[in-house]
Design an enzyme around this catalytic site. Structure first.
Site, PDB file in Angstrom:
ATOM      1  N   TYR A 100      77.526  34.490  88.446  1.00 57.25           N
ATOM      2  CA  TYR A 100      76.590  33.391  88.226  1.00 57.25           C
ATOM      3  C   TYR A 100      75.747  33.142  89.481  1.00 57.25           C
ATOM      4  CZ  TYR A 100      74.869  28.784  86.805  1.00 57.25           C
ATOM      5  OH  TYR A 100      74.064  27.713  86.474  1.00 57.25           O
ATOM      6  N   SER A 146      70.030  26.599  90.013  1.00 60.39           N
ATOM      7  CA  SER A 146      71.295  25.905  90.252  1.00 60.39           C
ATOM      8  C   SER A 146      71.477  25.728  91.752  1.00 60.39           C
ATOM      9  CB  SER A 146      72.459  26.727  89.687  1.00 60.39           C
ATOM     10  OG  SER A 146      73.711  26.198  90.090  1.00 60.39           O
ATOM     11  N   LYS A 187      71.567  33.412  90.024  1.00 56.59           N
ATOM     12  CA  LYS A 187      70.733  32.290  90.454  1.00 56.59           C
ATOM     13  C   LYS A 187      70.090  32.548  91.821  1.00 56.59           C
ATOM     14  CE  LYS A 187      71.308  29.790  86.772  1.00 56.59           C
ATOM     15  NZ  LYS A 187      70.170  29.573  85.843  1.00 56.59           N
TER      16      LYS A 187
END
Length: 254
Positions: free
Chosen positions: A159, A146, A163
């Site tokens: 999150y 991402s 990543k």
């Protein structure tokens, strides 16, 4: 004088495994690889959905197989990859997001996100690489990361952590397996409009924030990721490893 020849983007004779293939980015990437001639094996938890997709692919003359599997089950995943491999290409699009202010993070949400975004991705990549190493084959291993693996974002501490970790994992694996000609890379999308992200885009304030940050002024589509996946899977990217291919509309250019 002989003019140089463009490397092939075809994947004929290559076997690809795509995780998270039942919808969204994973389905788009599976379609791109199958259309380019790869023999694709689709992994997801929804067996009925996988059967529907493989039937549609077969109707187009493509070669596709369904492999219902929860990649967070590490033992089952390793066994399945060993039994059905070796695979020349991995495209892992399985992932999870549970957004909340960092101060409100609860252990269950942290563990759920890390379990699929990092732990499962790590051991799936390792399993495919192990098959290639044992067979003495080259390959291309791709994880969908991402833009949030390179920047931060509100309510996205967990999150982003998952990543950023994928990016570090990718560099280390690329160094380790580079001498055996196994390439490891990530694709880093911006916000992509899918069924799972529809609620975010339906919020006017969130959509305005997204479109302001994306310098090209529009949200991403699944089709925006398909060409990136094909490039990294194909011989056209033979000198590319340990890197992140940004498909973020300029989000991280600031």
């Amino acid at each position: 004088m002989t003019l140089p020849q463009t490397p092939s983007f075809r994947l004929d004779g290559q076997r690809a495994v795509i995780a998270g293939a039942s919808s969204g980015i994973g389905l788009g990437c599976a379609t791109a690889l199958a259309e380019a001639g790869a023999d694709v094996t689709l992994i997801a938890r929804r067996a009925d959905r996988l059967q529907e997709i493989t039937a549609q692919m077969a109707a187009r003359g493509w070669t596709a197989h369904a492999l219902p599997l929860d990649i967070t089950d590490i033992a089952a995943t390793q066994a399945a990859v060993a039994a059905h491999g070796p695979f020349d290409i991995l495209l892992n699009a399985a992932g999870l997001a549970r957004h909340a202010p960092a101060i409100d993070t609860v252990p269950d949400d942290f563990d759920a996100v890390m379990n699929i975004n990092l732990r499962a991705a790590y051991f799936l990549t390792r399993a495919v690489a192990a098959g290639l190493l044992q067979a003495g084959k080259t390959g291309s291993l791709i994880n969908i990361s991402s833009q949030m693996g390179h920047v931060g974002g509100p309510d996205r501490a967990v999150y982003c952590a998952s990543k950023h970790a994928i990016e570090g994992m990718t560099k280390a694996m690329a160094l380790e397996w580079g001498p055996r000609k196994i390439r490891v890379n990530t694709i880093c999308p911006t916000f992509i409009l899918t069924d799972l992200t529809q609620a975010t885009f339906d919020d006017p304030a969130k959509r305005a924030w997204i479109e302001e940050k994306i310098k090209l002024g529009r949200a991403g589509q699944v089709t925006d990721i398909m060409g990136a996946a094909l490039y990294l899977a194909s011989p056209a990217s033979d000198l590319v490893t340990g890197t992140a291919l940004m498909v973020d509309g300029g989000w991280t250019a600031d």
